[in-house]
Design a protein around this motif. Structure first.
Motif, short mmCIF file in Angstrom:
data_model
loop_
_atom_site.label_atom_id
_atom_site.label_comp_id
_atom_site.label_asym_id
_atom_site.label_seq_id
_atom_site.Cartn_x
_atom_site.Cartn_y
_atom_site.Cartn_z
N ARG A 15 0.84 -1.20 0.00
CA ARG A 15 0.00 0.00 0.00
C ARG A 15 0.88 1.25 0.00
O ARG A 15 0.64 2.17 -0.75
CB ARG A 15 -0.91 0.00 1.22
N TYR A 46 -11.89 1.42 2.77
CA TYR A 46 -11.52 0.31 3.65
C TYR A 46 -12.19 0.44 5.00
O TYR A 46 -12.33 1.54 5.53
CB TYR A 46 -9.99 0.25 3.84
N ASP A 47 -12.58 -0.71 5.57
CA ASP A 47 -13.09 -0.79 6.92
C ASP A 47 -11.92 -1.24 7.79
O ASP A 47 -11.56 -2.42 7.79
CB ASP A 47 -14.24 -1.79 7.01
N SER A 50 -12.14 -4.31 10.35
CA SER A 50 -12.05 -5.69 9.88
C SER A 50 -10.90 -5.92 8.90
O SER A 50 -10.61 -7.07 8.56
CB SER A 50 -13.37 -6.11 9.23
N ASP A 51 -10.25 -4.85 8.45
CA ASP A 51 -9.21 -4.97 7.42
C ASP A 51 -8.13 -3.92 7.65
O ASP A 51 -7.97 -2.99 6.86
CB ASP A 51 -9.85 -4.79 6.04
N GLY A 53 -5.06 -4.05 7.25
CA GLY A 53 -4.03 -4.05 6.21
C GLY A 53 -4.49 -3.44 4.89
O GLY A 53 -3.73 -3.39 3.94
N GLU A 54 -5.74 -2.98 4.84
CA GLU A 54 -6.30 -2.34 3.65
C GLU A 54 -6.11 -3.20 2.40
O GLU A 54 -5.59 -2.78 1.38
CB GLU A 54 -5.70 -0.95 3.45
N LYS A 55 -6.61 -4.41 2.47
CA LYS A 55 -6.47 -5.34 1.35
C LYS A 55 -7.76 -5.48 0.53
O LYS A 55 -7.71 -5.87 -0.61
CB LYS A 55 -6.06 -6.71 1.87
N GLN A 56 -8.93 -5.18 1.14
CA GLN A 56 -10.20 -5.36 0.44
C GLN A 56 -10.88 -4.01 0.24
O GLN A 56 -11.43 -3.42 1.16
CB GLN A 56 -11.11 -6.29 1.24
N ASN A 57 -10.83 -3.53 -1.00
CA ASN A 57 -11.46 -2.26 -1.37
C ASN A 57 -12.97 -2.45 -1.38
O ASN A 57 -13.51 -3.23 -2.15
CB ASN A 57 -10.96 -1.82 -2.75
#
Length: 109
Positions: A15, A46-47, A50-51, A53-57
């Protein structure tokens, strides 16, 4: 705004590498964090609860929230006079960022 030439970036995070290479801005509201990238008008949401690591947009799953946060970000930039590039960087190479991200991603697997 004059565009700086690309510089070396530490490969510590995937990121971080993208954010350093692409000018943009970020806003946080509670657990939510929105990135706006100026080069390609990209929006990422990003939430962080729950994320981290900011992996799920999640911008596609929560378009109303993404629009709201983006509107707040734009209003804040206008309010304080943040300079935003008005023309694309002629030296920007989207392929470079994708290649670098893929290389870094392979290192962290």
């Amino acid at each position: 705004i004059r565009w700086p030439k690309r510089r070396c970036v530490s490969p510590t995070t995937i990121r971080g590498a993208r954010f350093v290479h692409q000018p943009g801005s970020v806003i946080r509201l509670g657990n939510w964090k929105l990135h706006e990238y100026f080069e390609d008008s990209g929006i990422e949401l990003y939430d962080l609860e729950s994320d981290i690591g900011e992996k799920q947009n999640l911008s596609g799953k929560h378009p109303d929230l993404a629009r709201d946060l983006h509107s707040r970000l734009v209003a804040w930039r206008r309010e304080i006079g943040v300079p935003v590039p008005s023309i694309p960087n002629p030296d920007y190479d989207h392929g470079y960022d994708e290649d670098q991200r893929a290389k870094r991603s392979a290192r962290f697997r």
